[in-house]
Scaffold this motif. Sequence first.
Motif, mmCIF file in Angstrom:
data_model
loop_
_atom_site.group_PDB
_atom_site.id
_atom_site.type_symbol
_atom_site.label_atom_id
_atom_site.label_comp_id
_atom_site.label_asym_id
_atom_site.label_seq_id
_atom_site.Cartn_x
_atom_site.Cartn_y
_atom_site.Cartn_z
ATOM 1 N N ARG A 246 0.908 -1.098 -0.137
ATOM 2 C CA ARG A 246 0.208 0.084 -0.005
ATOM 3 C C ARG A 246 0.866 1.281 0.007
ATOM 4 O O ARG A 246 0.582 2.348 -0.759
ATOM 5 N N LEU A 247 2.025 1.301 1.112
ATOM 6 C CA LEU A 247 2.644 2.272 0.859
ATOM 7 C C LEU A 247 3.611 2.684 -0.534
ATOM 8 O O LEU A 247 3.754 3.816 -0.866
ATOM 9 N N LEU A 248 4.050 1.515 -0.898
ATOM 10 C CA LEU A 248 4.554 1.456 -2.244
ATOM 11 C C LEU A 248 3.850 1.970 -3.370
ATOM 12 O O LEU A 248 4.459 2.734 -4.176
ATOM 13 N N LEU A 249 2.596 1.864 -3.232
ATOM 14 C CA LEU A 249 1.649 2.319 -4.443
ATOM 15 C C LEU A 249 1.685 3.691 -4.233
ATOM 16 O O LEU A 249 1.481 4.491 -5.161
ATOM 17 N N VAL A 250 1.719 4.270 -3.207
ATOM 18 C CA VAL A 250 1.485 5.719 -2.901
ATOM 19 C C VAL A 250 3.141 6.336 -3.391
ATOM 20 O O VAL A 250 2.866 7.350 -4.167
ATOM 21 N N GLN A 251 4.201 5.665 -3.072
ATOM 22 C CA GLN A 251 5.218 6.153 -3.499
ATOM 23 C C GLN A 251 5.603 6.316 -4.868
ATOM 24 O O GLN A 251 6.108 7.030 -5.576
ATOM 25 N N GLN A 252 4.815 5.116 -5.616
ATOM 26 C CA GLN A 252 4.957 4.857 -7.062
ATOM 27 C C GLN A 252 4.633 6.147 -7.845
ATOM 28 O O GLN A 252 4.918 6.239 -8.787
ATOM 29 N N VAL A 253 3.468 6.819 -7.385
ATOM 30 C CA VAL A 253 3.100 8.027 -8.113
ATOM 31 C C VAL A 253 4.096 9.278 -8.515
ATOM 32 O O VAL A 253 4.106 9.746 -9.602
ATOM 33 N N THR A 254 4.961 9.509 -7.508
ATOM 34 C CA THR A 254 5.939 10.343 -7.869
ATOM 35 C C THR A 254 7.345 9.633 -8.032
ATOM 36 O O THR A 254 8.222 10.119 -8.540
#
Length: 311
Positions: A246-254
């Motif tokens: 979940r946290l990696l998907l957030v980081q993936q945007v930027t």
Amino acid sequence: MRAFIFPGQGSQKVGMGAELAAASAAAREVFQEVDDALGQKLSAIMGEGPEDTLMLTENAQPAIMANAIAVLRVLEREGGISLADKGDCVAGHSLGEYTALCAVGAFTLADTARLLRLRGLAMQAAVPVGEGAMCALLGADIDKATALAEAAAQDEVCEVANDNDPGQVVLSGAKGAIERAVAMAKDLGIKRGVLLPVSAPFHCSLMKPAADAMDEALKRVPPQPFRLPLYANVTAASCTDPEAERLLLVQQVTGRVRWRESVLAMKAAGVDRFVELGGKVLGPMVSRTVEDVTVTSVVTMADIEALAKEL
């Protein structure tokens, strides 16, 4: 070992999924479920256009996912193939990471469609149209691309967005900085830089508002346990923990899509067969990155039937 991989934005085209829908009830059910989840006839836009509507980020992202999952469902139902039984890991390029997670049970199909619609809208809204840009650097490795990004920035955002394969890197950032990068590419020993026809500067720090939006969305709809390990874009490493993902998907945007490194990591882990579902974009990247592997891209009913026999 076998990895199933899923394409990202840029693989969309009018007519996608039409042949599958005509040939298979399993594919039609996928497209209908996505239409219902979005409250929109996305399948009609996929099949008939208009092209400019399909190319809108909020349509392209769920469309690419729906097409790949339709291929998977036909393979599973009509080919009698279980992804969890026949695969050892999964990965996806950018939005394809969501498709991969759907394929291994972390998200339902309906939730994946809604998350990608939101992701597309949030990414488009993060930067006013015309203020951001992206370019592909052909004949550039990551070191040359990084040096070019730093030289072209001149106090504006200019960052490596996609490290696709040993000869293709994508930069993203402010329009002026990206235009400078294209103009300066040959000076740094890069074959050429090409502006990409995109509506926003994806995978760079300008996307922070979109990352915040996805953080909230993924708190409401977090990934559930998944059936196979996933190689995440931002770490190029295997992930099996839903909260970590979940946290990696957030980081993936930027963050940078570390596709080349992901392919190298999968090969190092023993993967010698890569199967791309729903596109023919990632397969060539894999072939340019690693040797002594089998690469198969599966889009049509004929492709599916051939793969089912092989598996």
